[in-house]
Design an enzyme around this catalytic site. Structure first.
Site, PDB file in Angstrom:
ATOM      1  N   VAL A  82       0.847  -1.193   0.000  1.00 21.63           N
ATOM      2  CA  VAL A  82       0.000   0.000   0.000  1.00 21.63           C
ATOM      3  C   VAL A  82       0.885   1.246   0.000  1.00 21.63           C
ATOM      4  O   VAL A  82       1.740   1.432   0.869  1.00 21.63           O
ATOM      5  CB  VAL A  82      -0.948   0.003   1.219  1.00 21.63           C
ATOM      6  CG1 VAL A  82      -1.828   1.241   1.177  1.00 21.63           C
ATOM      7  CG2 VAL A  82      -1.783  -1.263   1.225  1.00 21.63           C
ATOM      8  N   LYS A  83       0.648   2.068  -1.008  1.00 21.02           N
ATOM      9  CA  LYS A  83       1.436   3.293  -1.161  1.00 21.02           C
ATOM     10  C   LYS A  83       0.755   4.397  -0.361  1.00 21.02           C
ATOM     11  O   LYS A  83      -0.443   4.682  -0.540  1.00 21.02           O
ATOM     12  CB  LYS A  83       1.498   3.664  -2.639  1.00 21.02           C
ATOM     13  CG  LYS A  83       2.866   4.093  -3.105  1.00 21.02           C
ATOM     14  CD  LYS A  83       2.878   4.198  -4.610  1.00 21.02           C
ATOM     15  CE  LYS A  83       4.194   4.785  -5.082  1.00 21.02           C
ATOM     16  NZ  LYS A  83       4.195   5.025  -6.525  1.00 21.02           N
ATOM     17  N   ILE A  84       1.538   5.035   0.487  1.00 19.26           N
ATOM     18  CA  ILE A  84       1.001   6.046   1.405  1.00 19.26           C
ATOM     19  C   ILE A  84       1.801   7.336   1.213  1.00 19.26           C
ATOM     20  O   ILE A  84       3.042   7.298   1.212  1.00 19.26           O
ATOM     21  CB  ILE A  84       1.190   5.583   2.886  1.00 19.26           C
ATOM     22  CG1 ILE A  84       0.573   4.192   3.123  1.00 19.26           C
ATOM     23  CG2 ILE A  84       0.698   6.618   3.869  1.00 19.26           C
ATOM     24  CD1 ILE A  84      -0.871   4.159   3.480  1.00 19.26           C
TER      25      ILE A  84
END
Ligand code: G3P
Length: 218
Positions: A82-84
């Site tokens: 998951v890119k945050i």
């Protein structure tokens, strides 16, 4: 060094994977928008193709909503990372996600202290954006060097993904610095193969081989 493709295009990933040198994929909302496909199903398809980490970005701006989005994304496939975004709420979300065992890639990193915060929160990866720094007359690769030094000083396990790569020299410089991963557009991957002397040399070998074969017929 691992090579990721920075794309949401299935054909590019299929071709890259066929070379046997692509270890993962990164996407972002801009790359997904270019494809115009359903986001969740595209992430699933990319995960099936690459057999490695596939970064998919959240779009919420507060930690609770990011965590909820991340849980949904992580359910798509075991390869999902998951890119945050590198904002305070993002760091809070990364901390929570690291305790839940959900892998994260902290994106839009433009300083080594941002990378330090992400690593402290337990990020799996950080993505310094090299090309965008070069674009504003800053030295993108100096940031990679700083991050690698900081991480090695404290034995963080967070891996560095060199992102916003624009040309083969970015790949070479990242490799010389020992960066864990470079994520690159497909067009840059293709440029890595070529050298005029390789092409010229091959042409000559093939011509000489034809001459040799002709000489054997007499
Ligand atoms: O995926 C993040 C990053 O690689 C974007 O690159 O070329 O839009 O600066 P660029």
């Amino acid at each position: 060094m691992k090579l990721f493709l920075d794309t949401a295009n299935l054909e590019e990933v299929r071709k890259g994977v066929s070379y046997g040198i692509v270890d993962g994929v990164t996407t972002n909302p801009t790359l997904v928008q270019k494809e115009g496909s359903d986001f969740r199903s595209r992430v699933g398809e990319l995960c099936e193709l690459v057999k490695g980490p596939v970064s998919a970005e959240v779009i919420s701006l507060n930690a609770e909503e990011m965590v909820a989005e991340a849980r949904e994304l992580a359910e798509i496939h075991e390869h999902v990372v998951v890119k945050i975004p590198m904002i305070p709420e993002g760091v809070r979300a990364v901390k929570k996600l690291s305790t839940l065992g959900i892998k994260t890639n902290v994106t839009l990193v433009f300083s080594a202290v941002q990378a330090l915060l992400a690593a402290k929160a337990g990020a799996t990866y950080v993505s310094p954006f090299i090309g965008r720094l070069d674009d504003i007359s800053s030295t993108g690769m100096a940031l990679v060097e700083e991050i690698i030094e900081v991480f090695s000083n404290y034995d963080f396990s967070t891996e560095v993904i060199v992102a916003s790569v624009r040309h083969p020299m970015h790949v070479l410089e990242a490799a010389m610095l020992g960066a864990d991963i470079v994520t690159l557009p497909f067009a840059v991957l293709e440029k890595l193969f070529g050298h005029p002397l390789t092409e010229k040399g091959l042409e000559r070998f093939l011509e000489d081989w034809k001459k040799y074969q002709a000489s054997q017929k007499h």
